[in-house]
Design an enzyme around this catalytic site. Structure first.
Site, PDB file in Angstrom:
ATOM      1  N   THR A 117      -1.736   9.291  -0.951  1.00 53.51           N
ATOM      2  CA  THR A 117      -1.487   9.840   0.385  1.00 53.51           C
ATOM      3  C   THR A 117      -2.270  11.131   0.578  1.00 53.51           C
ATOM      4  OG1 THR A 117       0.681   8.817   0.488  1.00 53.51           O
ATOM      5  CG2 THR A 117       0.340  10.760   1.884  1.00 53.51           C
ATOM      6  N   ASN A 135      -2.615  -3.511   0.973  1.00 47.52           N
ATOM      7  CA  ASN A 135      -1.432  -3.497   0.113  1.00 47.52           C
ATOM      8  C   ASN A 135      -0.413  -4.578   0.463  1.00 47.52           C
ATOM      9  OD1 ASN A 135      -1.665  -1.381   2.235  1.00 47.52           O
ATOM     10  ND2 ASN A 135       0.543  -1.288   1.993  1.00 47.52           N
ATOM     11  N   GLN A 154      -5.247   0.027  -4.104  1.00 48.69           N
ATOM     12  CA  GLN A 154      -4.781  -1.278  -4.598  1.00 48.69           C
ATOM     13  C   GLN A 154      -5.817  -2.017  -5.435  1.00 48.69           C
ATOM     14  OE1 GLN A 154      -1.755  -2.363  -4.600  1.00 48.69           O
ATOM     15  NE2 GLN A 154      -0.751  -1.049  -3.087  1.00 48.69           N
ATOM     16  N   ALA A 197      -2.231   6.878  -9.363  1.00 49.49           N
ATOM     17  CA  ALA A 197      -1.835   6.514 -10.733  1.00 49.49           C
ATOM     18  C   ALA A 197      -0.702   5.494 -10.806  1.00 49.49           C
ATOM     19  CB  ALA A 197      -1.412   7.781 -11.489  1.00 49.49           C
ATOM     20  N   HIS A 198       0.234   5.561  -9.856  1.00 54.31           N
ATOM     21  CA  HIS A 198       1.469   4.796 -10.095  1.00 54.31           C
ATOM     22  C   HIS A 198       1.354   3.308  -9.820  1.00 54.31           C
ATOM     23  CE1 HIS A 198       3.317   4.566  -5.886  1.00 54.31           C
ATOM     24  NE2 HIS A 198       2.311   5.381  -5.704  1.00 54.31           N
ATOM     25  N   CYS A 233      12.905  -2.168   8.298  1.00 56.24           N
ATOM     26  CA  CYS A 233      14.109  -2.104   9.118  1.00 56.24           C
ATOM     27  C   CYS A 233      14.380  -0.639   9.434  1.00 56.24           C
ATOM     28  CB  CYS A 233      15.263  -2.706   8.341  1.00 56.24           C
ATOM     29  SG  CYS A 233      16.646  -3.067   9.393  1.00 56.24           S
TER      30      CYS A 233
END
Ligand SMILES: Cc1ncc(COP(=O)(O)O)c(C=O)c1O
Length: 380
Positions: free
Chosen positions: A72, A151, A179, A200-201, A325
């Site tokens: 981000t 993604n 991605q 990284a995650h 939602c």
């Protein structure tokens, strides 16, 4: 059966080997890389070793890697940092409608600051057409931002072609590769990108750390003010445990990438084929071939995505839907909508994103449970 995690495009579990690498930087080697004493020097060495590893994985120079708090922040820095630095040359930016919110919302903010953004539609597979990019270019276009793989549906964009045409016209090219980093081999010597976002995650590293590749000679302005860390582009003491973990995760996945792609790709393809046999009218969202190997996005007409997700969750299976939602209202996915899916199809979408630890037994169980859930929901 232990819970089955099929949401790796959202985040992946931390590799235990990565955790081992991180631990000393929380404890013994806690120094600040900017300090001049021995604690600082030890930390600086680790920081630069991590930078060298990330650079190696991209075939970049070490000086071209800026560590940040994740994908981000990298997308924010790339877009804002480039646009604000070059606004006297032009105020027009091109991106696609299927970009991640960290791109789309940054562009919205730039629009409030006087920039104009053209957001391109995609084909029905979620792919951006380079010809449409070329047609959208104006004399005042300064930046093009197109993601490598989406993604939600996994579709791969022809970023080589798009980057080449940007370069021909003297326009900067940013690519969100969150991605694809670790899934495909990325080489900035052959890929014509100026700015590239990684995180990284998604590669079994820690959350809250990522990087922006900034090609030598491309100038961007910092978006945080403070110290002179990260070549003056990102003020603030570096997150050394996270950065060391990121580099180790990148090193490991770089080694294991091809084997993983083969094994998980085969599992995903079999999963897809079995679901197509078992569930009538199932629709595959995303490109049949130009798609990252771990992602399967489907629509099951007649079955709301959130009902499918909740029912699967009750069976210990974690997936994601194509919709969010919000305050009781289901909002269709902006990606599926941009691909031209009807609200009936986008409202019944599910995303499975496989990872390293998934097994055939797990997939067989998911097929059995999902088939039963669909039969139940459709008979109501
Ligand atoms: C394509 C894409 N870009 C950017 C991001 C944001 O990355 P991070 O979670 O590291 O901020 C994500 C994460 O979901 C993503 O999938």
């Amino acid at each position: 059966m232990k819970p089955i995690y099929l949401d790796h495009n959202a985040t992946a579990p931390l590799d235990p080997r990565v955790l081992e690498t991180m631990l000393p930087y929380f404890t013994r080697d806690f120094g600040n890389p900017s300090s001049l004493h021995s604690f600082g020097r030890t930390a600086r060495q680790a920081l630069e070793a991590a930078r060298a590893e990330i650079a190696r994985q991209l075939n970049a120079r070490e000086s071209e890697i800026v560590f940040l708090s994740g994908g981000t922040e990298a997308n924010n820095l790339a877009l804002r940092g480039y646009a604000l630095q070059h606004r006297e040359r032009g105020h027009h930016i091109i991106a696609s409608r299927v970009e991640h919110p960290s791109v789309l919302n940054t562009l919205k903010a730039l629009e409030k600051e006087g920039f104009e953004c053209t957001l391109l539609a995609t084909d029905r597979y979620g792919r951006v057409d380079p010809q449409q990019v070329a047609a959208a270019i104006r004399p005042e276009t300064i930046l093009i931002s197109i993601m490598h793989a989406n993604n939600e549906v996994g579709t791969l964009n022809p970023v080589g072609q798009i980057g080449a045409l940007a370069r021909e016209r003297g326009i900067a090219f940013h690519c969100d590769a969150v991605q694809t980093f670790g899934k495909l081999s990325l080489n900035v010597q052959t890929l014509p990108v100026d700015l590239l976002t990684i995180s990284a995650h998604k590669i079994y590293g820690p959350k809250g750390v990522g990087a922006l590749y900034v090609r030598r000679g491309v100038s961007i302005s910092p978006q945080l003010y403070g110290g002179s860390q990260e070549q003056h582009l990102r003020a603030g003491s570096e997150n050394l445990p996270g950065i060391a973990g990121f580099a180790e995760a990148a090193r490991l996945i770089g080694r294991e990438r091809d084997a993983l792609a083969q094994r998980i790709g085969r599992l995903r393809d079999e999963f897809q084929a079995t679901l197509q046999q078992r569930i009538p009218d199932l629709v595959i969202n995303g490109h049949p071939e130009q798609r990252i190997y771990n992602t399967l996005n489907i629509s099951i007409p007649g079955c709301p995505g959130d009902m499918l997700l909740l029912n699967l969750d009750m069976k210990g299976i974690a997936v994601s839907t194509g919709s969010a939602c919000n305050a009781g209202k289901v909002k269709s996915s902006h990606v599926l909508t941009a691909m031209g899916l009807s609200s009936r199809l986008s409202g019944s979408a599910l995303r499975f994103s496989l990872g390293r630890d998934n097994t055939r037994e797990e997939i067989d169980y998911v097929v059995t449970e999902l088939t039963a859930i669909v039969q139940r929901l459709r008979s109501k």
